[in-house]
Design a protein around this motif. Structure first.
Motif, PDB file in Angstrom:
ATOM      1  N   PRO A 219      35.038  30.460  28.261  1.00  0.00           N
ATOM      2  CA  PRO A 219      36.300  30.530  29.018  1.00  0.00           C
ATOM      3  C   PRO A 219      37.434  31.160  28.223  1.00  0.00           C
ATOM      4  CG  PRO A 219      35.271  28.385  29.314  1.00  0.00           C
ATOM      5  CD  PRO A 219      34.522  29.070  28.219  1.00  0.00           C
ATOM      6  N   GLU A 220      37.538  30.826  26.916  1.00  0.00           N
ATOM      7  CA  GLU A 220      38.601  31.401  26.102  1.00  0.00           C
ATOM      8  C   GLU A 220      38.384  32.897  25.892  1.00  0.00           C
ATOM      9  OE1 GLU A 220      41.516  30.064  24.564  1.00  0.00           O
ATOM     10  OE2 GLU A 220      41.121  28.586  26.127  1.00  0.00           O
ATOM     11  N   THR A 221      37.139  33.307  25.772  1.00  0.00           N
ATOM     12  CA  THR A 221      36.843  34.736  25.636  1.00  0.00           C
ATOM     13  C   THR A 221      37.349  35.498  26.855  1.00  0.00           C
ATOM     14  OG1 THR A 221      34.862  34.292  24.299  1.00  0.00           O
ATOM     15  CG2 THR A 221      35.013  36.449  25.351  1.00  0.00           C
ATOM     16  N   LEU A 222      37.040  34.983  28.039  1.00  0.00           N
ATOM     17  CA  LEU A 222      37.477  35.639  29.276  1.00  0.00           C
ATOM     18  C   LEU A 222      39.001  35.580  29.414  1.00  0.00           C
ATOM     19  CD1 LEU A 222      34.704  34.387  31.736  1.00  0.00           C
ATOM     20  CD2 LEU A 222      34.851  36.586  30.534  1.00  0.00           C
ATOM     21  N   ARG A 223      39.599  34.510  28.911  1.00  0.00           N
ATOM     22  CA  ARG A 223      41.057  34.375  28.966  1.00  0.00           C
ATOM     23  C   ARG A 223      41.729  35.458  28.121  1.00  0.00           C
ATOM     24  NH1 ARG A 223      44.386  29.984  26.130  1.00  0.00           N
ATOM     25  NH2 ARG A 223      46.356  29.882  27.260  1.00  0.00           N
ATOM     26  N   TRP A 224      41.212  35.691  26.937  1.00  0.00           N
ATOM     27  CA  TRP A 224      41.773  36.734  26.086  1.00  0.00           C
ATOM     28  C   TRP A 224      41.525  38.116  26.659  1.00  0.00           C
ATOM     29  CZ3 TRP A 224      44.895  36.715  21.830  1.00  0.00           C
ATOM     30  CH2 TRP A 224      45.204  35.462  21.284  1.00  0.00           C
ATOM     31  N   LEU A 225      40.344  38.319  27.216  1.00  0.00           N
ATOM     32  CA  LEU A 225      40.053  39.628  27.803  1.00  0.00           C
ATOM     33  C   LEU A 225      40.934  39.892  29.015  1.00  0.00           C
ATOM     34  CD1 LEU A 225      36.164  39.821  27.499  1.00  0.00           C
ATOM     35  CD2 LEU A 225      37.885  41.076  26.176  1.00  0.00           C
ATOM     36  N   ASP A 226      41.208  38.859  29.790  1.00  0.00           N
ATOM     37  CA  ASP A 226      42.096  39.028  30.934  1.00  0.00           C
ATOM     38  C   ASP A 226      43.494  39.458  30.466  1.00  0.00           C
ATOM     39  OD1 ASP A 226      42.561  38.671  33.880  1.00  0.00           O
ATOM     40  OD2 ASP A 226      44.017  37.212  33.131  1.00  0.00           O
ATOM     41  N   ALA A 227      43.915  38.908  29.327  1.00  0.00           N
ATOM     42  CA  ALA A 227      45.239  39.256  28.791  1.00  0.00           C
ATOM     43  C   ALA A 227      45.297  40.697  28.315  1.00  0.00           C
ATOM     44  CB  ALA A 227      45.604  38.309  27.651  1.00  0.00           C
ATOM     45  N   THR A 228      44.150  41.260  27.908  1.00  0.00           N
ATOM     46  CA  THR A 228      44.159  42.635  27.396  1.00  0.00           C
ATOM     47  C   THR A 228      44.351  43.672  28.500  1.00  0.00           C
ATOM     48  OG1 THR A 228      41.744  42.896  27.560  1.00  0.00           O
ATOM     49  CG2 THR A 228      42.627  41.983  25.507  1.00  0.00           C
ATOM     50  N   LYS A 229      44.247  43.265  29.747  1.00  0.00           N
ATOM     51  CA  LYS A 229      44.400  44.228  30.846  1.00  0.00           C
ATOM     52  C   LYS A 229      45.782  44.877  30.850  1.00  0.00           C
ATOM     53  CE  LYS A 229      41.088  41.899  33.896  1.00  0.00           C
ATOM     54  NZ  LYS A 229      40.900  41.169  35.179  1.00  0.00           N
ATOM     55  N   SER A 230      46.768  44.183  30.295  1.00  0.00           N
ATOM     56  CA  SER A 230      48.130  44.729  30.263  1.00  0.00           C
ATOM     57  C   SER A 230      48.377  45.594  29.032  1.00  0.00           C
ATOM     58  CB  SER A 230      49.147  43.583  30.278  1.00  0.00           C
ATOM     59  OG  SER A 230      49.025  42.770  29.122  1.00  0.00           O
ATOM     60  N   LEU A 231      47.380  45.696  28.149  1.00  0.00           N
ATOM     61  CA  LEU A 231      47.535  46.467  26.911  1.00  0.00           C
ATOM     62  C   LEU A 231      46.964  47.864  27.125  1.00  0.00           C
ATOM     63  CD1 LEU A 231      46.408  43.697  24.377  1.00  0.00           C
ATOM     64  CD2 LEU A 231      48.668  44.065  25.395  1.00  0.00           C
ATOM     65  N   GLN A 232      47.768  48.728  27.689  1.00  0.00           N
ATOM     66  CA  GLN A 232      47.290  50.047  28.078  1.00  0.00           C
ATOM     67  C   GLN A 232      46.894  50.926  26.897  1.00  0.00           C
ATOM     68  OE1 GLN A 232      46.781  50.896  31.331  1.00  0.00           O
ATOM     69  NE2 GLN A 232      47.303  48.738  31.668  1.00  0.00           N
ATOM     70  N   ASP A 233      47.432  50.644  25.700  1.00  0.00           N
ATOM     71  CA  ASP A 233      47.147  51.470  24.534  1.00  0.00           C
ATOM     72  C   ASP A 233      46.127  50.843  23.593  1.00  0.00           C
ATOM     73  OD1 ASP A 233      48.998  53.451  25.319  1.00  0.00           O
ATOM     74  OD2 ASP A 233      50.654  52.308  24.445  1.00  0.00           O
ATOM     75  N   LEU A 234      45.485  49.749  24.010  1.00  0.00           N
ATOM     76  CA  LEU A 234      44.555  49.066  23.122  1.00  0.00           C
ATOM     77  C   LEU A 234      43.357  49.967  22.796  1.00  0.00           C
ATOM     78  CD1 LEU A 234      44.249  46.274  21.767  1.00  0.00           C
ATOM     79  CD2 LEU A 234      42.660  45.681  23.608  1.00  0.00           C
ATOM     80  N   ALA A 235      43.153  50.199  21.494  1.00  0.00           N
ATOM     81  CA  ALA A 235      42.076  51.078  21.050  1.00  0.00           C
ATOM     82  C   ALA A 235      41.045  50.350  20.194  1.00  0.00           C
ATOM     83  CB  ALA A 235      42.647  52.254  20.256  1.00  0.00           C
ATOM     84  N   GLU A 236      41.408  49.188  19.638  1.00  0.00           N
ATOM     85  CA  GLU A 236      40.485  48.439  18.791  1.00  0.00           C
ATOM     86  C   GLU A 236      40.492  46.966  19.197  1.00  0.00           C
ATOM     87  OE1 GLU A 236      40.967  48.990  14.612  1.00  0.00           O
ATOM     88  OE2 GLU A 236      41.387  51.135  14.787  1.00  0.00           O
TER      89      GLU A 236
END
Length: 322
Positions: A219-236
């Motif tokens: 659940p925490e893994t999916l929670r963090w991944l859901d938060a990354t959706k707003s990080l348009q420049d995330l490369a790593e």
């Protein structure tokens, strides 16, 4: 032994020293602050103070932290990079000091003793901060539970740091609200679980400790991944999870972070795995193809005894193509 004052003074008297690395360091001797005060020509911009893992038992901790506090306050106006062990500094020292030029803060080893201050408050006086690392190693000593952004963090937010590009945090506890405050400027995100790992030396991280070894559960893994959706420049992206990577996880990552160039996934205590993996390596190739910009991939976990179903040359070629 603590660094010799005469030796340190002779180095700094050159006047052109910009980087000072005291590794490993012990600072419970006589105060060293006056060495920097007496040498105005020495403008230190990079400071590293890292302790050794097995520290002497006769260290006077209070004296050492007072000395470190004095040094940091004297150098804070010029530092652009600070790397420091949590063993020798306290959160209030960082939070109460102004750091007008600091761009990189990396904390390692033990989490600081004493009160755990919300992370946004710790860095509130670091307006130029671009890279922040809380790379603390799991502790087996009992203290309070470490939550970096809890409900008591009202009024503090990472969104106030539009320049922050890299965030690395280790052993984040379930329920920590840091995941809800990620700056949209992030390009690098590492949510790992660091621990001491020496062959033949087992540490019982299951005890009730204030900074336990904490990989991300599902659940925490999916929670963090859901938060990354707003990080348009995330490369790593790097994650340490309780379970070994599974194909659907890669699908979720590809959907949330389609521009990734570097991906690192590690299973907690991977070296202890003796179970046969339910997946073949080629089960991951389809999901990986959904990450067209990926150029670096690292899986850290044991497959156990398992037939990959493909030759080594074919495996390498397909992974490179992905």
């Amino acid at each position: 032994m603590p660094p010799d004052q005469v030796f340190l003074r002779s180095i700094l008297s050159a006047g052109c020293i910009e980087s000072l690395r005291l590794n490993p360091v012990r600072l419970d001797g006589p105060p060293l602050g006056h060495v920097f005060t007496d040498l105005p020509m020495a403008r230190i911009s990079i400071l590293s103070m890292i302790v050794e893992q097995d520290r002497p038992r006769d260290i006077v901790s209070i004296q050492e932290k007072n000395n470190v506090r004095a040094i940091l306050k004297l150098l804070s106006s010029s530092l652009t990079t600070l790397e420091i062990s949590g063993n020798i500094v306290e959160f209030p020292t960082l939070a109460e000091t102004h750091w007008p030029q600091l761009k990189t803060l990396r904390m390692t080893d033990r989490i600081p003793d004493g009160t755990v201050i919300p992370l946004p408050i710790v860095v509130a006086h670091m307006p130029l901060l671009k890279s922040l690392s809380y790379d603390f190693i799991a502790s087996v000593e009992f203290q309070q539970r470490a939550i970096f952004c809890g409900e008591y963090s009202v009024g503090t937010s990472f969104f106030a740091f539009p320049k922050l590009e890299c965030l690395s945090i280790s052993n984040v506890q379930p329920g920590d609200l840091l995941v809800e405050q990620l700056p949209t400027s992030l390009k690098v995100l590492r949510v790992c679980a660091l621990r001491y790992a020496f062959p033949g030396w087992q540490v019982d991280y299951s005890r009730a400790v204030h900074y336990p070894y904490t990989p991300l559960n599902a659940p925490e893994t999916l929670r963090w991944l859901d938060a990354t959706k707003s990080l348009q420049d995330l490369a790593e992206l790097a994650l340490t999870t309780e379970d070994a990577p599974w194909p659907m996880l890669l699908n979720t990552i590809a959907s949330a972070c389609p521009r990734l160039r570097k991906l690192e996934l590690e299973k907690a205590k991977f070296e202890e795995n003796i179970e046969k993996s339910p997946y073949r390596l080629n089960d991951f190739l389809g999901p990986l193809s959904l990450l067209p910009h990926l150029s670096h991939l690292r899986f850290t976990y044991e497959f156990g005894y398992h037939d990959t179903g493909m030759s080594a040359s074919k495996l390498t070629g397909e992974f490179l193509a992905a």
